[in-house]
Design an enzyme around this catalytic site. Structure first.
Site, short mmCIF file in Angstrom:
data_model
loop_
_atom_site.label_atom_id
_atom_site.label_comp_id
_atom_site.label_asym_id
_atom_site.label_seq_id
_atom_site.Cartn_x
_atom_site.Cartn_y
_atom_site.Cartn_z
N LYS A 196 0.86 -1.18 0.00
CA LYS A 196 0.00 0.00 0.00
C LYS A 196 0.90 1.23 0.00
CE LYS A 196 -3.56 2.48 2.49
NZ LYS A 196 -4.55 2.47 3.56
N LYS A 249 -2.09 -1.57 -3.95
CA LYS A 249 -2.96 -0.40 -3.91
C LYS A 249 -2.13 0.86 -3.91
CE LYS A 249 -5.92 1.97 -0.72
NZ LYS A 249 -6.46 2.06 0.59
C1 PBG Z 1 -7.46 3.49 5.39
C2 PBG Z 1 -7.68 3.39 3.94
C3 PBG Z 1 -7.47 4.34 2.93
C4 PBG Z 1 -7.96 3.77 1.75
C5 PBG Z 1 -8.41 2.50 2.07
N1 PBG Z 1 -8.22 2.28 3.40
C6 PBG Z 1 -6.95 5.72 2.98
C7 PBG Z 1 -5.59 6.01 3.40
O1 PBG Z 1 -4.77 5.14 3.63
O2 PBG Z 1 -5.32 7.21 3.52
C8 PBG Z 1 -8.01 4.43 0.39
C9 PBG Z 1 -9.10 3.95 -0.52
C10 PBG Z 1 -9.36 4.82 -1.69
O3 PBG Z 1 -8.71 5.87 -1.93
O4 PBG Z 1 -10.30 4.48 -2.44
N2 PBG Z 1 -6.16 3.58 5.81
#
Ligand code: PBG
Length: 324
Positions: A196, A249
């Site tokens: 991520k 992601k």
């Molecule tokens: C929570 C989380 C996030 C997303 C999914 N889970 C945001 C982040 O990490 O700031 C992003 C999902 C999206 O942008 O569609 N940590």
């Protein structure tokens, strides 16, 4: 040394039937996971201004939306909660009557066969908007693990079918696996947000989930967009800790990461087509600059071609409809 005119690539492109026979990548409804935002202090659905067509749902009105999603044949929903109260340690994230815990029960009552997945992360529940607990201005890794494990366990106790940790603390997959097994939930899979990245593409989501960090950013725990070997290490560690599904992601700027993870391990692989990727397509389509349906199918096919088995996408209901 071309073999033309013996060899002609256009021969197999002549008809829909022939193109169908030689097609290498397929999109189908069972590959789709639909993210849903459930807000505690709403009475009516509220559209997220930066994500046209995507709502924050009040618990009371979730039933109809769930019936619609189930009827479309979508495999799973991925839940995000927006609690009415936040504090330093994200208490509402692991409250047995928290917003996500109640939403799970409601969804299971309406559509028992629809898989309910939950995002496990503290940022929507903490007053500071970070994904773990803060001491001396920094996000504490090991202290956060216990809270994340409690959060995952409370989701599973409420009836969640799978938990998906997205916080990027080291060791969280193992901590969650251990907590679930200890309480008799050894059959519940973990989908780890393994690679991520600290991405600008999450911008619209932070409005949707009310989870923007109040100071600093997430670069001390989410990955540097420049790195791919590091993604493979993250994947290896999550596998060693017991992940059942790994994830990359965002998706579009990271297709090479998806491909490398696909080639590197045998686990099922998810890709998250994130909020900013959704919003860009929506905005261009609303301006009449692109053909939305065509672009969405092309983008999702591209993510599948890169190697993803399953797609987490805000376009899931549209795609399910188009595939019918
Ligand atoms: C929570 C989380 C996030 C997303 C999914 N889970 C945001 C982040 O990490 O700031 C992003 C999902 C999206 O942008 O569609 N940590």
């Amino acid at each position: 040394m071309s073999n033309f005119p013996i060899v002609r690539m256009r021969r197999t492109r002549q008809s829909d039937q022939l193109r169908g026979l030689v097609r290498e990548t397929h999109l189908s409804v069972e590959q789709l996971i639909y993210p849903l935002f459930i807000a505690e202090d709403l009475n009516e659905p509220r559209e997220i201004s930066s994500m046209p067509g995507i709502m924050q749902w009040p618990l009371e009105q979730l039933g109809h939306e769930i019936e619609r999603i189930a009827a479309l044949g979508i495999s799973a929903v991925l839940l995000f909660g927006i609690p009415s109260e936040k504090d330093e340690v994200g208490t509402q994230a692991y409250a047995s009557q928290g917003i996500v815990q109640r939403a799970i029960q409601r969804i299971k009552a309406v559509a028992p066969q629809l898989m309910v997945m939950t995002d496990v992360c503290l940022c929507e529940y903490t007053s500071h908007g970070h994904c773990g607990v803060i001491h001396n201005g920094t996000v504490q890794n090991d202290e956060s693990l216990e809270l994340l494990a409690r959060m995952a366990l409370s989701h599973v106790e409420a009836g969640a079918d799978l938990v998906a940790p997205s916080d990027m603390m080291d060791g969280r997959v193992g901590a969650i696996r251990h907590a679930l097994d200890e309480q008799g939930f050894s059959a519940i899979p973990i989908m780890a947000y393994s690679a991520k990245y600290a991405s600008g593409f999450y911008g619209p989501f932070r409005e949707a989930a009310g989870s923007a960090p109040q100071f600093g950013d997430r670069r001390s725990y989410q990955m540097d967009p420049a790195n791919v070997r590091e993604a493979l290490r993250e994947v290896e560690l999550d596998i060693a800790e017991g992940a059942d599904i790994v994830m990359v992601k965002p998706a579009l700027a990271y297709l090479d990461v998806i491909r490398q993870v696909r080639d590197h391990c045998a686990l099922p692989l998810a890709a998250y087509n994130v909020s900013g990727e959704y919003s860009m397509i929506k905005a261009a389509a609303q301006n009449g600059w692109i053909d939305e349906r065509r672009i969405v199918m092309e983008v999702l096919t591209g993510i599948r071609r890169a190697g993803a088995d399953m797609l987490i996408t805000y376009f899931a209901p549209d795609v399910a409809q188009w595939l019918k």
